[in-house]
Design a protein around this motif. Structure first.
Motif, PDB file in Angstrom:
ATOM      1  N   ASP A 267       0.853  -1.334  -0.033  1.00  0.00           N
ATOM      2  CA  ASP A 267      -0.023  -0.114   0.142  1.00  0.00           C
ATOM      3  C   ASP A 267       0.703   1.410   0.067  1.00  0.00           C
ATOM      4  OD1 ASP A 267      -2.175   1.894   0.353  1.00  0.00           O
ATOM      5  OD2 ASP A 267      -2.042   1.492   2.398  1.00  0.00           O
ATOM      6  N   VAL A 268       0.762   2.184  -0.990  1.00  0.00           N
ATOM      7  CA  VAL A 268       1.462   3.317  -0.976  1.00  0.00           C
ATOM      8  C   VAL A 268       1.308   4.188   0.090  1.00  0.00           C
ATOM      9  CG1 VAL A 268      -0.128   4.440  -2.540  1.00  0.00           C
ATOM     10  CG2 VAL A 268       2.141   5.383  -2.599  1.00  0.00           C
ATOM     11  N   ASP A 269      -0.022   4.379   0.440  1.00  0.00           N
ATOM     12  CA  ASP A 269      -0.017   5.123   1.776  1.00  0.00           C
ATOM     13  C   ASP A 269       0.521   4.628   2.949  1.00  0.00           C
ATOM     14  OD1 ASP A 269      -1.415   6.423   4.058  1.00  0.00           O
ATOM     15  OD2 ASP A 269      -2.678   7.389   2.506  1.00  0.00           O
ATOM     16  N   LEU A 270       0.548   3.382   3.148  1.00  0.00           N
ATOM     17  CA  LEU A 270       1.186   2.813   4.482  1.00  0.00           C
ATOM     18  C   LEU A 270       2.621   3.152   4.329  1.00  0.00           C
ATOM     19  CD1 LEU A 270       0.897   1.087   6.887  1.00  0.00           C
ATOM     20  CD2 LEU A 270       1.294  -0.874   5.441  1.00  0.00           C
ATOM     21  N   LEU A 271       3.299   2.997   3.115  1.00  0.00           N
ATOM     22  CA  LEU A 271       4.822   2.945   2.942  1.00  0.00           C
ATOM     23  C   LEU A 271       5.120   4.303   2.958  1.00  0.00           C
ATOM     24  CD1 LEU A 271       5.104   0.321   0.217  1.00  0.00           C
ATOM     25  CD2 LEU A 271       5.528   0.074   2.527  1.00  0.00           C
ATOM     26  N   ASN A 272       4.346   5.411   2.715  1.00  0.00           N
ATOM     27  CA  ASN A 272       5.025   6.802   2.372  1.00  0.00           C
ATOM     28  C   ASN A 272       4.574   7.831   3.309  1.00  0.00           C
ATOM     29  OD1 ASN A 272       6.679   6.559  -0.261  1.00  0.00           O
ATOM     30  ND2 ASN A 272       4.687   5.549  -0.688  1.00  0.00           N
ATOM     31  N   TRP A 273       3.428   7.584   4.196  1.00  0.00           N
ATOM     32  CA  TRP A 273       3.167   8.781   4.922  1.00  0.00           C
ATOM     33  C   TRP A 273       3.060   8.262   6.548  1.00  0.00           C
ATOM     34  CZ3 TRP A 273       1.135   8.926  -0.058  1.00  0.00           C
ATOM     35  CH2 TRP A 273       1.408   9.850  -0.847  1.00  0.00           C
ATOM     36  N   HIS A 274       3.861   7.138   6.967  1.00  0.00           N
ATOM     37  CA  HIS A 274       3.592   6.777   8.295  1.00  0.00           C
ATOM     38  C   HIS A 274       5.113   6.391   8.911  1.00  0.00           C
ATOM     39  CE1 HIS A 274      -0.579   6.484   6.820  1.00  0.00           C
ATOM     40  NE2 HIS A 274      -0.896   6.909   7.780  1.00  0.00           N
ATOM     41  N   GLY A 275       5.852   6.879   8.380  1.00  0.00           N
ATOM     42  CA  GLY A 275       7.373   6.662   9.137  1.00  0.00           C
ATOM     43  C   GLY A 275       7.896   5.235   8.359  1.00  0.00           C
ATOM     44  N   ASP A 276       9.306   4.901   8.792  1.00  0.00           N
ATOM     45  CA  ASP A 276       9.818   3.994   8.428  1.00  0.00           C
ATOM     46  C   ASP A 276       9.085   2.434   8.804  1.00  0.00           C
ATOM     47  OD1 ASP A 276      11.718   5.616   7.280  1.00  0.00           O
ATOM     48  OD2 ASP A 276      13.040   5.546   9.155  1.00  0.00           O
ATOM     49  N   ASP A 277       8.694   2.136   9.870  1.00  0.00           N
ATOM     50  CA  ASP A 277       8.152   0.876  10.056  1.00  0.00           C
ATOM     51  C   ASP A 277       6.619   0.954  10.849  1.00  0.00           C
ATOM     52  OD1 ASP A 277       7.495  -1.532  10.941  1.00  0.00           O
ATOM     53  OD2 ASP A 277       9.748  -2.113  11.810  1.00  0.00           O
ATOM     54  N   PRO A 278       5.852   1.153  10.145  1.00  0.00           N
ATOM     55  CA  PRO A 278       4.641   1.507  10.811  1.00  0.00           C
ATOM     56  C   PRO A 278       3.944   0.619  11.632  1.00  0.00           C
ATOM     57  CG  PRO A 278       4.246   1.398   8.582  1.00  0.00           C
ATOM     58  CD  PRO A 278       5.555   1.583   8.605  1.00  0.00           C
ATOM     59  N   ILE A 279       4.286  -0.732  11.264  1.00  0.00           N
ATOM     60  CA  ILE A 279       3.507  -1.802  12.026  1.00  0.00           C
ATOM     61  C   ILE A 279       4.206  -1.883  13.163  1.00  0.00           C
ATOM     62  CG2 ILE A 279       3.313  -4.292  12.181  1.00  0.00           C
ATOM     63  CD1 ILE A 279       1.638  -3.028   9.893  1.00  0.00           C
ATOM     64  N   GLU A 280       5.496  -1.765  13.454  1.00  0.00           N
ATOM     65  CA  GLU A 280       6.143  -1.794  14.792  1.00  0.00           C
ATOM     66  C   GLU A 280       5.578  -0.635  15.669  1.00  0.00           C
ATOM     67  OE1 GLU A 280       8.517  -2.776  17.850  1.00  0.00           O
ATOM     68  OE2 GLU A 280       8.036  -3.910  16.146  1.00  0.00           O
ATOM     69  N   ALA A 281       5.347   0.723  14.899  1.00  0.00           N
ATOM     70  CA  ALA A 281       4.899   1.665  15.467  1.00  0.00           C
ATOM     71  C   ALA A 281       3.621   1.700  16.129  1.00  0.00           C
ATOM     72  CB  ALA A 281       4.980   2.976  14.703  1.00  0.00           C
ATOM     73  N   LEU A 282       2.754   0.875  15.657  1.00  0.00           N
ATOM     74  CA  LEU A 282       1.287   0.802  15.904  1.00  0.00           C
ATOM     75  C   LEU A 282       1.190   0.994  17.646  1.00  0.00           C
ATOM     76  CD1 LEU A 282      -0.170  -2.035  13.813  1.00  0.00           C
ATOM     77  CD2 LEU A 282      -0.924   0.155  13.732  1.00  0.00           C
ATOM     78  N   LYS A 283       2.042   0.238  18.463  1.00  0.00           N
ATOM     79  CA  LYS A 283       1.937   0.342  19.766  1.00  0.00           C
ATOM     80  C   LYS A 283       2.034   1.667  20.255  1.00  0.00           C
ATOM     81  CE  LYS A 283       6.504  -1.514  20.433  1.00  0.00           C
ATOM     82  NZ  LYS A 283       6.878  -1.906  19.155  1.00  0.00           N
ATOM     83  N   GLU A 284       2.671   2.330  19.643  1.00  0.00           N
ATOM     84  CA  GLU A 284       2.871   3.968  20.146  1.00  0.00           C
ATOM     85  C   GLU A 284       1.597   4.534  20.004  1.00  0.00           C
ATOM     86  OE1 GLU A 284       6.065   5.673  17.877  1.00  0.00           O
ATOM     87  OE2 GLU A 284       7.361   3.871  18.530  1.00  0.00           O
ATOM     88  N   HIS A 285       0.878   4.277  19.241  1.00  0.00           N
ATOM     89  CA  HIS A 285      -0.571   4.827  18.956  1.00  0.00           C
ATOM     90  C   HIS A 285      -1.975   4.241  19.432  1.00  0.00           C
ATOM     91  CE1 HIS A 285       1.615   7.544  16.025  1.00  0.00           C
ATOM     92  NE2 HIS A 285       2.674   6.741  15.951  1.00  0.00           N
ATOM     93  N   HIS A 286      -1.663   3.113  19.739  1.00  0.00           N
ATOM     94  CA  HIS A 286      -3.025   2.227  20.172  1.00  0.00           C
ATOM     95  C   HIS A 286      -2.397   1.383  21.272  1.00  0.00           C
ATOM     96  CE1 HIS A 286      -4.916   3.395  16.131  1.00  0.00           C
ATOM     97  NE2 HIS A 286      -3.759   3.016  15.693  1.00  0.00           N
ATOM     98  N   ALA A 287      -3.180   1.672  22.469  1.00  0.00           N
ATOM     99  CA  ALA A 287      -2.786   1.108  23.685  1.00  0.00           C
ATOM    100  C   ALA A 287      -3.217  -0.342  23.824  1.00  0.00           C
ATOM    101  CB  ALA A 287      -3.260   1.801  24.626  1.00  0.00           C
ATOM    102  N   ASP A 288      -4.259  -0.849  23.099  1.00  0.00           N
ATOM    103  CA  ASP A 288      -4.626  -2.227  23.187  1.00  0.00           C
ATOM    104  C   ASP A 288      -4.574  -2.839  21.618  1.00  0.00           C
ATOM    105  OD1 ASP A 288      -5.979  -4.431  23.953  1.00  0.00           O
ATOM    106  OD2 ASP A 288      -7.868  -3.582  24.356  1.00  0.00           O
TER     107      ASP A 288
END
Length: 322
Positions: A267-288
């Protein structure tokens, strides 16, 4: 045969159109731009058959919902009030929310500001708000000086942008849908120089039908946007700065409700607008964070491109919620 029921209601001061099917726990599906409720056509029936009450509204400014004229009408608090007003109109206290693009961001806003109304969140493609450390308009205009950038294009001359799209709805929609799909290459858009229109920057797609979009399905979108125009959707972009400031000033931007995430790897949006590793960063934005799934095949428009896989994962997530 679809069992959709179309409704119109006065909600939060605007006339809203929404589609429903099924009975059971409420699931609300929120579309992005340039879309309508119809982008969830493959999910509505599947979730309803599994025992859920599914609601897919046209968000303000798009589809058959009213198009407010003032830019401030597209601020986060107004759109959140639309969706909560829809829940109240339906007699529902809580729902599971999922969305795409602008719709997904509004789902996150609802979860942060009104967690008591959210039974669960299912993120799709957009894992959290785009990563801007200053006003989005400043960053996007800097990018737009180097190459064509659709965001700076909307910001710099919104009237021309909307008028060009209004004059060529079939061409612009066909081009956008294809370039955002797994068969397209959004990087080609960035190879165009500044100063061209979005329509000119987009590569020419192959003729319809495609594996995931027929001519009559495209015509559904074309007829809606030929009637409503594109100015409402463009206003969502123009409201970017005020919404960035709104979310910054809110203080808390972490969801604390059960969160699930579904995406496609390309996904172009996932790859270009959410940092280098968006999956790893999920826990910084969602507590559960409860579960993450990556689906093979499909691009940004995953729910339309690979509906069987998406529906399977959505039902797994909903079942996990109990």
């Amino acid at each position: 045969m679809a069992n959709w029921t179309h409704h119109r209601a006065s909600i939060n001061g605007i006339e809203m159109h929404y589609v429903t099917e099924g009975e059971g726990p409420l699931v609300v599906l929120l579309h992005g731009f340039p879309h309508t409720w119809f982008s969830w056509r493959h999910q509505i029936g599947a979730l309803a058959e599994a025992g859920y009450r599914v609601v897919a509204p046209d968000l303000r400014g798009m589809g058959q919902t009213e198009v407010p004229g003032r830019l401030e009408d597209y601020r986060v608090d107004h759109v959140v009030a639309d969706v909560l007003g829809l829940l109240d109109h339906l007699g529902e206290q809580r729902a599971v929310f999922s969305g795409l693009d602008f719709g997904q961001f509004i789902a996150y806003d609802i979860a942060i500001e009104h967690p008591e109304r959210v039974r669960g969140l299912i993120g799709m493609q957009n894992p959290f708000y785009a990563a801007y450390d200053r006003l989005p308009s400043e960053i996007e205009r800097e990018r737009g000086r180097e190459h064509f950038n659709h965001m700076s294009y909307y910001l710099d001359d919104p009237m021309t942008a909307a008028q060009d799209m209004d004059a060529h709805p079939r061409e612009i929609l066909t081009k956008i849908y294809h370039v955002l799909s797994g068969d397209g290459d959004f990087m080609q858009v960035w190879q165009s120089p500044p100063g061209v229109t979005y329509r000119q920057a987009l590569p020419v797609p192959p003729p319809l039908p495609w594996s995931w979009l027929t001519e009559w399905e495209l015509e559904t979108y074309v007829s809606e946007y030929a009637r409503s125009g594109f100015s409402g959707g463009v206003n969502w972009y123009l409201a970017g700065d005020m919404n960035w400031e709104y979310r910054r000033d809110r203080g808390d931007s972490i969801t604390r409700v059960p969160f699930y995430f579904l995406c496609s790897a390309g996904d172009v949006d996932l790859l270009n607008w959410h940092g280098d590793d968006p999956i790893e960063a999920l826990k910084e934005h969602h507590a559960d964070v409860r579960a993450v799934r990556t689906v093979d095949g499909g691009g940004h428009l995953l729910a339309m491109e690979n509906p069987e896989a998406v529906n399977k994962v959505l039902l797994e997530f909903l079942d996990d919620l109990g």
